[in-house]
Motif scaffolding. Structure first.
Motif, PDB file in Angstrom:
ATOM      1  N   PRO A  17      -3.822  -6.522   4.583  1.00  0.00           N
ATOM      2  CA  PRO A  17      -3.339  -5.567   5.022  1.00  0.00           C
ATOM      3  C   PRO A  17      -2.262  -4.964   4.111  1.00  0.00           C
ATOM      4  O   PRO A  17      -1.776  -3.879   4.111  1.00  0.00           O
ATOM      5  N   VAL A  18      -1.892  -5.646   3.059  1.00  0.00           N
ATOM      6  CA  VAL A  18      -0.969  -5.265   1.859  1.00  0.00           C
ATOM      7  C   VAL A  18      -1.703  -4.830   0.555  1.00  0.00           C
ATOM      8  O   VAL A  18      -2.660  -5.509   0.120  1.00  0.00           O
ATOM      9  N   VAL A  19      -1.595  -3.476   0.053  1.00  0.00           N
ATOM     10  CA  VAL A  19      -2.199  -3.099  -1.072  1.00  0.00           C
ATOM     11  C   VAL A  19      -1.065  -2.892  -2.125  1.00  0.00           C
ATOM     12  O   VAL A  19      -0.102  -2.138  -2.006  1.00  0.00           O
ATOM     13  N   HIS A  20      -1.163  -3.871  -2.917  1.00  0.00           N
ATOM     14  CA  HIS A  20      -0.363  -3.602  -4.399  1.00  0.00           C
ATOM     15  C   HIS A  20      -0.857  -2.437  -5.326  1.00  0.00           C
ATOM     16  O   HIS A  20      -1.295  -2.859  -6.363  1.00  0.00           O
ATOM     17  N   ALA A  21      -0.408  -1.340  -4.795  1.00  0.00           N
ATOM     18  CA  ALA A  21      -1.060  -0.267  -5.522  1.00  0.00           C
ATOM     19  C   ALA A  21      -0.156   0.044  -6.873  1.00  0.00           C
ATOM     20  O   ALA A  21      -0.604   0.988  -7.728  1.00  0.00           O
ATOM     21  N   GLY A  22       1.119  -0.259  -6.753  1.00  0.00           N
ATOM     22  CA  GLY A  22       1.868   0.424  -7.950  1.00  0.00           C
ATOM     23  C   GLY A  22       2.066   1.813  -7.949  1.00  0.00           C
ATOM     24  O   GLY A  22       2.014   2.572  -6.979  1.00  0.00           O
ATOM     25  N   ALA A  23       1.616   2.036  -9.240  1.00  0.00           N
ATOM     26  CA  ALA A  23       1.648   3.801  -9.771  1.00  0.00           C
ATOM     27  C   ALA A  23       0.424   4.268  -8.918  1.00  0.00           C
ATOM     28  O   ALA A  23       0.435   5.361  -8.833  1.00  0.00           O
ATOM     29  N   GLY A  24      -0.435   3.696  -8.688  1.00  0.00           N
ATOM     30  CA  GLY A  24      -1.475   4.154  -8.012  1.00  0.00           C
ATOM     31  C   GLY A  24      -1.422   4.518  -6.503  1.00  0.00           C
ATOM     32  O   GLY A  24      -2.318   5.360  -6.083  1.00  0.00           O
ATOM     33  N   SER A  25      -0.489   4.468  -6.046  1.00  0.00           N
ATOM     34  CA  SER A  25       0.021   5.242  -4.689  1.00  0.00           C
ATOM     35  C   SER A  25       0.693   6.434  -4.843  1.00  0.00           C
ATOM     36  O   SER A  25       1.327   6.814  -3.862  1.00  0.00           O
ATOM     37  N   ALA A  26       1.078   7.045  -6.206  1.00  0.00           N
ATOM     38  CA  ALA A  26       1.739   8.018  -6.374  1.00  0.00           C
ATOM     39  C   ALA A  26       1.151   9.366  -5.349  1.00  0.00           C
ATOM     40  O   ALA A  26       1.953  10.022  -4.842  1.00  0.00           O
TER      41      ALA A  26
END
Length: 287
Positions: A116-125
């Motif tokens: 359920p957790v997405v460690h997207a970092g800058a990818g979630s801009a």
């Protein structure tokens, strides 16, 4: 200027193209006290971290959070957030009802066992930008705001699911590569006196992560894999040479004859002496 041509969508993100309904969208600012475990029976929730750090507990599974990460909680899933003392967690939270993601139960983003957790970092801009637009639309008093929010909510969910899918594929590839690298390493060093900590250090990951990922890849733990490789070598030596069992044990990484015999029996189903007799068809040497 480069032209962009939208491609036709044969299968959208939602069943029967039903769009979700925005229940709320609001900033989330946590102090060190955090939240108590709670759930939302009637709607699903998406939370994006914009700054700070913290921990989320979703149905008993804890994950660390930092800027760019987001959490997908289906209806009824217990969850809570805890903020870091030095870097308080700040983000945005939104709830969606009548959410009919393709192939999922109502008001569920993903299948329950999925991450359920997405460690997207800058990818979630891009997702953050959409959420900012949705925040403004939700405050728009015009009569069209409800319809606009519905379309924007659909865009938010679609982008979040695509990021989640891409992250899952990357994690699966990373797990596969870690499993392959670990197996190659063990094939080269299985006769050495290795510990799980030493193997994990060589792979550059924690021993808990390595143990779980390798088990998914090979069907056994790294230490069990070492034993299997050593026992396979012992079988070859027992069947093809006249070396004493003590010498075979030493060549397979075991200085203790009794321990080697017990381990061989537990793994192969018979003692080394009985195995040699069965394979060679003759009486083994006295040891």
């Amino acid at each position: 200027m480069q032209d962009f041509i939208a491609q036709g969508v044969e299968r959208g993100s939602f069943e029967d193209n039903r769009l979700p309904v925005l229940i709320y969208i609001c900033p989330l600012e946590l102090d060190t006290a955090g939240q108590e475990m709670h759930s939302h029976p009637g709607y699903a929730e998406l939370m994006l971290v914009r700054s700070g750090k913290g921990v989320v507990n979703v149905d008993g599974r804890q994950e660390h959070l930092s800027a760019g990460d987001f959490v997908l909680c289906g209806a009824g899933e217990p969850h809570s957030y805890q903020s870091d003392r030095e870097e308080p967690l700040k983000g945005v939270s939104c709830g969606f009802a009548r959410l009919m993601c393709r192939g999922m139960e109502e008001n569920c983003f993903i299948a329950h066992p999925d991450q359920p957790v997405v460690h997207a970092g800058a990818g979630s801009a891009g997702l953050d930008s959409l959420l900012s637009v949705l925040e403004k639309a939700a405050l728009d008093p015009s009569t069209a705001s409800e319809e606009v929010c519905s379309y924007l909510s659909a865009a938010v969910v679609t982008v979040a699911l695509r990021i989640h899918r891409a992250a899952a594929e990357q994690a699966e590839q990373a797990h596969y590569e870690l499993g392959v690298r670990t197996r190659m390493y063990l094939d080269r060093h299985y006769l050495e006196p290795l510990t799980l900590d030493e193997i994990a250090q060589a792979m550059g990951v924690s021993k808990y992560h390595l143990d779980r990922v390798f088990a998914e890849s090979a069907g056994c733990s790294p230490m069990q894999y070492i034993i299997r490789r050593r026992m396979a070598r012992a079988q070859t030596l027992l069947a093809s040479t006249d070396q004493t069992i003590q010498h075979v044990a030493a060549q397979c990484g075991y200085s203790n004859y009794n321990y080697f015999t017990a381990l061989f029996r537990r793994t192969i189903g018979m003692t080394p002496r009985d195995y040699r007799k069965a394979v060679q068809g003759r009486t083994g040497h006295r040891n």
